[in-house]
Design a protein around this motif. Structure first.
Motif, PDB file in Angstrom:
ATOM      1  N   ASP A  66      39.424  24.310  32.763  1.00 60.21           N
ATOM      2  CA  ASP A  66      38.742  24.603  34.019  1.00 60.21           C
ATOM      3  C   ASP A  66      38.759  26.097  34.308  1.00 60.21           C
ATOM      4  OD1 ASP A  66      41.272  25.195  35.133  1.00 60.21           O
ATOM      5  OD2 ASP A  66      41.484  23.193  35.978  1.00 60.21           O
ATOM      6  N   HIS A  67      38.062  26.483  35.356  1.00 64.88           N
ATOM      7  CA  HIS A  67      37.901  27.900  35.682  1.00 64.88           C
ATOM      8  C   HIS A  67      39.242  28.565  35.960  1.00 64.88           C
ATOM      9  CE1 HIS A  67      34.108  25.860  36.615  1.00 64.88           C
ATOM     10  NE2 HIS A  67      33.491  27.011  36.405  1.00 64.88           N
ATOM     11  N   GLU A  68      40.113  27.866  36.639  1.00 64.35           N
ATOM     12  CA  GLU A  68      41.404  28.459  36.977  1.00 64.35           C
ATOM     13  C   GLU A  68      42.208  28.770  35.716  1.00 64.35           C
ATOM     14  OE1 GLU A  68      45.448  27.391  39.550  1.00 64.35           O
ATOM     15  OE2 GLU A  68      43.760  25.998  39.501  1.00 64.35           O
ATOM     16  N   GLU A  69      42.196  27.840  34.760  1.00 65.31           N
ATOM     17  CA  GLU A  69      42.943  28.074  33.530  1.00 65.31           C
ATOM     18  C   GLU A  69      42.324  29.210  32.716  1.00 65.31           C
ATOM     19  OE1 GLU A  69      44.510  25.821  29.482  1.00 65.31           O
ATOM     20  OE2 GLU A  69      43.380  24.683  30.977  1.00 65.31           O
ATOM     21  N   VAL A  70      41.012  29.250  32.656  1.00 61.09           N
ATOM     22  CA  VAL A  70      40.365  30.340  31.916  1.00 61.09           C
ATOM     23  C   VAL A  70      40.744  31.680  32.537  1.00 61.09           C
ATOM     24  CG1 VAL A  70      38.141  31.364  31.291  1.00 61.09           C
ATOM     25  CG2 VAL A  70      38.479  28.894  31.100  1.00 61.09           C
ATOM     26  N   GLY A  71      40.797  31.734  33.869  1.00 61.94           N
ATOM     27  CA  GLY A  71      41.220  32.968  34.527  1.00 61.94           C
ATOM     28  C   GLY A  71      42.641  33.355  34.169  1.00 61.94           C
ATOM     29  N   ARG A  72      43.537  32.380  34.130  1.00 61.08           N
ATOM     30  CA  ARG A  72      44.922  32.670  33.753  1.00 61.08           C
ATOM     31  C   ARG A  72      45.004  33.204  32.333  1.00 61.08           C
ATOM     32  NH1 ARG A  72      46.057  27.519  35.873  1.00 61.08           N
ATOM     33  NH2 ARG A  72      46.586  26.765  33.776  1.00 61.08           N
ATOM     34  N   ILE A  73      44.236  32.589  31.447  1.00 60.39           N
ATOM     35  CA  ILE A  73      44.240  33.051  30.057  1.00 60.39           C
ATOM     36  C   ILE A  73      43.713  34.475  29.982  1.00 60.39           C
ATOM     37  CG2 ILE A  73      43.187  32.684  27.787  1.00 60.39           C
ATOM     38  CD1 ILE A  73      43.302  29.653  28.414  1.00 60.39           C
ATOM     39  N   GLY A  74      42.641  34.734  30.707  1.00 61.42           N
ATOM     40  CA  GLY A  74      42.066  36.079  30.694  1.00 61.42           C
ATOM     41  C   GLY A  74      43.033  37.124  31.207  1.00 61.42           C
ATOM     42  N   ARG A  75      43.847  36.755  32.186  1.00 62.47           N
ATOM     43  CA  ARG A  75      44.820  37.695  32.756  1.00 62.47           C
ATOM     44  C   ARG A  75      46.117  37.753  31.966  1.00 62.47           C
ATOM     45  NH1 ARG A  75      42.695  35.021  37.297  1.00 62.47           N
ATOM     46  NH2 ARG A  75      44.485  33.604  37.357  1.00 62.47           N
ATOM     47  N   GLY A  76      46.217  36.963  30.904  1.00 61.90           N
ATOM     48  CA  GLY A  76      47.434  36.963  30.098  1.00 61.90           C
ATOM     49  C   GLY A  76      48.566  36.201  30.731  1.00 61.90           C
ATOM     50  N   GLU A  77      48.257  35.230  31.599  1.00 60.80           N
ATOM     51  CA  GLU A  77      49.287  34.465  32.293  1.00 60.80           C
ATOM     52  C   GLU A  77      49.550  33.115  31.646  1.00 60.80           C
ATOM     53  OE1 GLU A  77      47.724  34.223  36.213  1.00 60.80           O
ATOM     54  OE2 GLU A  77      47.940  36.375  36.620  1.00 60.80           O
ATOM     55  N   ASP A  78      48.964  32.864  30.486  1.00 61.55           N
ATOM     56  CA  ASP A  78      49.183  31.588  29.796  1.00 61.55           C
ATOM     57  C   ASP A  78      50.433  31.711  28.934  1.00 61.55           C
ATOM     58  OD1 ASP A  78      47.604  33.508  28.388  1.00 61.55           O
ATOM     59  OD2 ASP A  78      47.241  32.021  26.817  1.00 61.55           O
ATOM     60  N   ARG A  79      51.534  31.247  29.442  1.00 65.29           N
ATOM     61  CA  ARG A  79      52.821  31.418  28.771  1.00 65.29           C
ATOM     62  C   ARG A  79      53.357  30.115  28.178  1.00 65.29           C
ATOM     63  NH1 ARG A  79      52.449  36.743  28.177  1.00 65.29           N
ATOM     64  NH2 ARG A  79      52.268  37.880  30.165  1.00 65.29           N
ATOM     65  N   ASP A  80      52.495  29.088  28.073  1.00 65.74           N
ATOM     66  CA  ASP A  80      52.970  27.789  27.616  1.00 65.74           C
ATOM     67  C   ASP A  80      52.922  27.632  26.101  1.00 65.74           C
ATOM     68  OD1 ASP A  80      50.222  27.874  27.545  1.00 65.74           O
ATOM     69  OD2 ASP A  80      49.975  25.744  27.958  1.00 65.74           O
ATOM     70  N   GLY A  81      52.462  28.636  25.385  1.00 64.27           N
ATOM     71  CA  GLY A  81      52.340  28.530  23.939  1.00 64.27           C
ATOM     72  C   GLY A  81      53.152  29.591  23.230  1.00 64.27           C
ATOM     73  N   PRO A  82      53.064  29.634  21.911  1.00 63.42           N
ATOM     74  CA  PRO A  82      53.801  30.640  21.142  1.00 63.42           C
ATOM     75  C   PRO A  82      53.306  32.044  21.482  1.00 63.42           C
ATOM     76  CG  PRO A  82      52.212  29.485  19.752  1.00 63.42           C
ATOM     77  CD  PRO A  82      52.245  28.755  21.052  1.00 63.42           C
ATOM     78  N   PRO A  83      54.169  33.047  21.411  1.00 62.51           N
ATOM     79  CA  PRO A  83      53.759  34.412  21.773  1.00 62.51           C
ATOM     80  C   PRO A  83      52.561  34.908  20.975  1.00 62.51           C
ATOM     81  CG  PRO A  83      56.145  34.266  21.592  1.00 62.51           C
ATOM     82  CD  PRO A  83      55.616  32.950  21.102  1.00 62.51           C
ATOM     83  N   ALA A  84      52.465  34.516  19.703  1.00 67.34           N
ATOM     84  CA  ALA A  84      51.352  35.014  18.879  1.00 67.34           C
ATOM     85  C   ALA A  84      50.006  34.555  19.420  1.00 67.34           C
ATOM     86  CB  ALA A  84      51.530  34.549  17.435  1.00 67.34           C
TER      87      ALA A  84
END
Length: 968
Positions: free
Chosen positions: A465-483
């Motif tokens: 969804d839009h909110e998640e895409v925004g988080r990813i764009g801002r570098g706030e998606d911390r639920d996966g591996p650092p790479a």
């Protein structure tokens, strides 16, 4: 006593029939590039073939392969083609479930099997010497092949080419090709893509001559250095030869490199150089496109620039021939894409016909080329037995990726390889990735199904969804591996285009343009897969007697089955336009932004038109500087031409069109447009001053006659009317229905549970007072204390009739409304429509970017969008006034404020009840909706729902409409 027969499942692997073995096949030549522009001889074997269908794989022996076999009583079918679309059996549709038991690699005894025979004459001038190769471009799902009675082998991998060496078997004169095709095979477990199950030889079959000294394979490496503006060409060939590119003055040996100034290839500027690979026995035409693709600094770049995908997913489909597409259809698809600003295609979920990639090279589209692999149905058993996790399937997986890469490696449009779709994770997938990287390190890898991104170079998601895409764009998606956080992000599927929709595309695009890491996406999908059927208009899952099916989920495209663009495609064109035209910060200015990846604006001509009340008063050319990608400018608009008509609404419309013809569109083709307001609309004055009077059981009010008991309008200016009444229901869209696997998205189900589809009306009072007729009432669902209190206040000035509406909610409403407005019915003769508002196509709160303010005219029938499954459609937004006419008189309806307008030849209830287009039968009325509010569309049929800003929340509402009958 004889022993019981051994259970079929107990057979050892070696004893399984060939179609149940996981091995990809036997007897085939190694994969290579194909569909080459060669001067070698070719004999097409397409056309009419003899055909016999059996219900089981073992119903007949192999005697039909004998050249002397008499097939005179067999039927005839066309190849390429699917036998189920030619009167033999029936198609079936599932999204993810396998239509057979999950018992890999076994398939049921009920296995439709088609025997095909093609008698052909080898031309007398067929070259001697060398080799001859029989090539199948695509057979679904397993084929066993004989030539002149000699078995060549068998193969699986439906959307991939397979070749056999046959030179020693060819005869002068009569030859007999026999092919046995099984609908189900072990390969079917790897081909659980969301589409119709359509068996058959559905791509071309050709006999090719391969002269002595020919190159069995070649690989064109053409890179471009953006810092030096130079290209480097090197061509590998299995047989030495010469490479010539006359335009560049190149003549070099295979294996040698040459670096020189060239123009790069890109989707926006698809520069191709004609060349030739000459070996001792053959000349092969080359089309060289210099470009370099790399992931650098967390971005996917082509030729050193960030790529922004404005893409679509594309299944191969035709409503009459299934996946058997002709060249004209493929070209028509690509022309439509280019003309709607689409710059990228994901070949979901298999390699397309190779001619499609030729066209992508020529016309310019970025391509993510996907391997023929999906095992989605294993999710039903917790992914137990999933082929990508079991070593016995790895040879088949490697065969599929090899055939994909080898066939398509020389296409500059292909910039990313995709390992497949929705097949979980496992060692088999990793083996495919390792092979692809070794074979072609110049292209990144894609695969959406692994959140760890262990085997990919891109972070890909579906329907975030839009909110998640925004988080990813801002570098706030911390639920996966650092790479993973360092990888480019794309939505390989989003904006599910099922039925009316998708909504929310503009908000996604703003995120892509705001956050560099978010590099766009691919709308699901290009075309509705409705099969032409006179019983239904277009058929979908379940229409052929399937017990297991997924209904109309197969109809989720931006174009209808006959390739008519849907309003969703027009919306998408505007959303992704590579030029943004908006009001400037200063009055009388327009801001122009160049959103191209590569091109400046020198190839476009800008024009302006000054309009009042939808009529153009003046216009001309607008001088815009040739902005580079990413640049913007504020441009002064010409002054308004004098004084607009009193009370009129005026605005500039600015257009950007092609200055010169392109390969995909004529000169003057519109790329982008925008509108800038000059003078705002004034609220229309209500009609007042004439008192109502009673006559013959009715109430006369100016030109109107109202029923004294119900307060409903009976006629206005002599035009019969039924209604209007306050209404809230609409025939649910596919996105209103949501996704069954996400119950929270099933908004229509909750609407029906509340009773919004069967609201009860009550009239509490019809009163004449203060020069008005006031009708008070209540609108409420059964078994609930929720309600909408309504008041309709009718007034007139003697010529016009105004109804002012007040709606007051009662109770605690927890759901949005589908719509809110008035519904009425007019005589069927009132079939012409004119309006001033958004158009010419439909639009809803979160769609309709392609609709612009103007004055439009259509017939009622042309206002309908003929979605394969009937649903809410055809609303025109921002309507100031609308007229319905029978040619002699017109009923004009003016809104305060602007409103949504629909007109149909069937009621909302009839539209809601329809399941196919043929269910909609015009009646004696034109049903009109005048909506103060509409709930948004969203993408919840497979994605996020309606964004908060576009939800029709229950609240107090006031709106008015004025009716006037015009003559002549």
């Amino acid at each position: 006593m004889s022993s019981a027969p051994r259970a079929k499942a107990a057979l050892p692997y070696a004893a399984l029939p060939y179609y149940e073995q996981t091995a990809p096949g036997t007897g085939c030549l190694p994969p290579r590039t194909g569909y080459a522009r060669t001067d070698a001889a070719r004999l097409p074997l397409s056309g009419g073939w003899r055909f016999r269908l059996a219900p089981r794989a073992d119903a007949h022996d192999d005697s039909f392969a004998d050249p002397a076999y008499d097939s005179g009583d067999w039927d005839r079918i066309e190849v390429p083609g699917h036998w189920v679309l030619q009167g033999h059996g029936a198609p079936a549709y599932t999204n993810t479930p396998y239509p057979f038991p999950l018992d890999p690699p076994r398939v049921p005894d009920e296995n439709p099997t088609g025997d095909h025979l093609r008698v052909f004459t080898l031309p007398a001038d067929w070259p001697a010497g060398g080799e001859s190769v029989l090539r199948f471009e695509g057979v679904d799902s397993c084929a066993r092949v004989w030539l002149n009675g000699v078995e060549l082998g068998e193969f699986k991998g439906s959307r991939l080419p397979h070749e056999f060496a046959v030179g020693g078997l060819l005869r002068t004169g009569r030859n007999v090709l026999a092919v046995r095709v099984h609908q189900w095979s072990a390969g079917s477990y790897l081909e659980d893509q969301d589409q119709w199950w359509l068996p058959g030889i559905f791509r071309e079959v050709n006999l090719w001559h391969r002269p002595d000294g020919t190159a069995a394979d070649h690989f064109v490496h053409a890179s471009w250095d953006h810092e030096r503006d130079e290209g480097t060409l090197r061509v590998e060939s299995t047989v030495p030869g010469r490479v010539r590119v006359p335009e560049l003055g190149l003549d070099l040996a295979t294996g040698e490199s040459a670096t020189l100034p060239v123009e790069p290839w890109s989707a926006e500027s698809p520069r191709l150089y004609a060349g030739e690979l000459a070996t001792g026995g053959e000349r092969v035409g080359l089309r060289v496109g210099f470009r370099t693709v790399a992931v650098e600094g967390g971005l996917l770049k082509a030729n050193g620039r960030r790529v922004l995908f404005r893409g679509v997913n594309r299944h191969e489909f035709h409503p009459e021939t299934g996946r058997a597409l002709d060249h004209e259809t493929m070209r028509a698809d690509l022309l439509l894409m280019k003309r709607h600003n689409i710059n990228a295609v994901r070949t979901s979920h298999y390699p397309p016909h190779p001619a499609f990639l030729d066209l992508c090279d020529e016309l310019g589209l970025w391509v993510i080329d996907e391997c023929d692999l999906e095992t989605h149905g294993f999710h039903a058993v917790g992914w137990r037995g999933n082929p990508v996790t079991e070593e016995r399937w790895t040879p088949a997986l490697l065969d599929r990726i090899a055939r994909t890469v080898e066939r398509d490696k020389n296409h500059p449009s292909v910039i990313v390889w995709s390992l497949g779709n929705e097949c979980g994770t496992g060692a088999g997938l990793s083996a495919m990735a390792d092979w692809a990287r070794r074979r072609d390190p110049g292209r990144p890898l894609h695969y959406e199904g692994d959140r760890s991104c262990a085997d990919t170079d891109l972070y890909s998601r579906m329907y975030a969804d839009h909110e998640e895409v925004g988080r990813i764009g801002r570098g706030e998606d911390r639920d996966g591996p650092p790479a993973r956080a360092e990888l480019p992000f794309l939505l390989c599927e989003y904006g599910h285009a099922m039925g009316n929709g998708p909504g929310g595309l503009a908000e996604y695009q703003r995120l892509f343009e705001t956050y560099p890491r978010c590099q766009g996406g691919f709308v699901w999908e290009w075309i509705d897969h409705g099969l032409a059927d006179p019983r239904f208009g277009f058929a979908y899952g379940g229409d052929f007697g399937e017990v297991l099916h997924d209904g109309n989920f197969v109809c989720d495209g931006l174009v209808l089955p006959d390739r008519t663009p849907s309003p969703g495609l027009d919306d998408y064109k505007r959303v992704i336009a590579p030029v943004r035209i908006e009001a400037g910060e200063s009055t009388g200015t327009v801001r122009i932004r160049n959103l191209h990846d590569v091109l400046d604006l020198g190839h476009l001509t800008f024009s302006w038109a000054y309009e009042a009340e939808g009529e153009e008063l003046s216009g001309g050319r607008l001088e815009v500087p040739p902005l580079e990608p990413g640049e913007q400018a504020e441009v002064k608009l010409p002054p308004a031409p004098g004084t607009p008509r009193p009370g009129g609404e005026s605005y500039w419309t600015v257009r950007a069109v092609l200055s010169e013809p392109a390969d995909w569109a004529p000169r003057g083709h519109e790329i982008a447009w925008g509108q800038v307001q000059d003078t705002a609309r004034r609220s229309p004055a209500p009609a007042t001053g004439t008192a109502p009077r009673s006559a013959d059981g009715g109430l006369l009010l100016g030109p109107g006659v109202l029923d004294a008991r119900t307060g409903e309008l009976v006629s206005v200016g002599g035009v019969p009317v039924r209604g209007p009444r306050v209404e809230v229901w609409r025939a649910p869209t596919d996105n209103d229905n949501g996704a069954p696997w996400l119950p929270e998205t099933e908004l229509a189900r909750r609407w029906r549970a509340l009773g919004l589809d069967r609201m009860r009306h009550r009239v509490d009072a019809v009163e004449s007072a203060d020069g008005a007729v006031v009708v008070r009432g209540r609108l409420a669902p059964d078994a609930s204390d929720l309600a909408l209190a309504t008041e309709l206040r009718w007034t007139s000035d003697g010529e016009r009739l105004t109804v002012a509406v007040r709606v007051t909610p009662e109770g605690e409403w927890r759901l949005p409304l589908p719509r809110l407005g008035l519904g009425l019915a007019l005589p069927r003769t009132m079939g012409g429509v004119r309006w001033f508002g958004a158009g010419p196509g439909e639009s809803y709160p979160d769609t309709g970017g392609g609709a612009r303010l103007g004055r439009w005219q259509r017939e009622v029938d042309a206002l309908q969008t003929r979605y394969v499954r009937p649903q809410e459609n055809g609303a025109r937004a921002g309507v100031r006034w609308a007229e319905l006419t029978d040619g002699d008189r017109a009923l004009r309806i003016t809104g305060d404020p602007e409103f949504w307008f629909t007109a149909r030849r069937w009621s909302t209830a009839e539209l809601d009840a329809a399941r196919h287009l043929t269910d909609l039968v015009p009646g004696d009325s034109v049903w009109v909706n005048l909506d103060h509010g509409q709930h948004g569309i969203g993408s919840a049929s497979c994605g996020p729902g309606v964004l908060p800003a576009h939800r029709l929340r229950v609240a107090r509402a006031r709106f008015a409409f004025t009716f006037e009958v015009l003559r002549g």
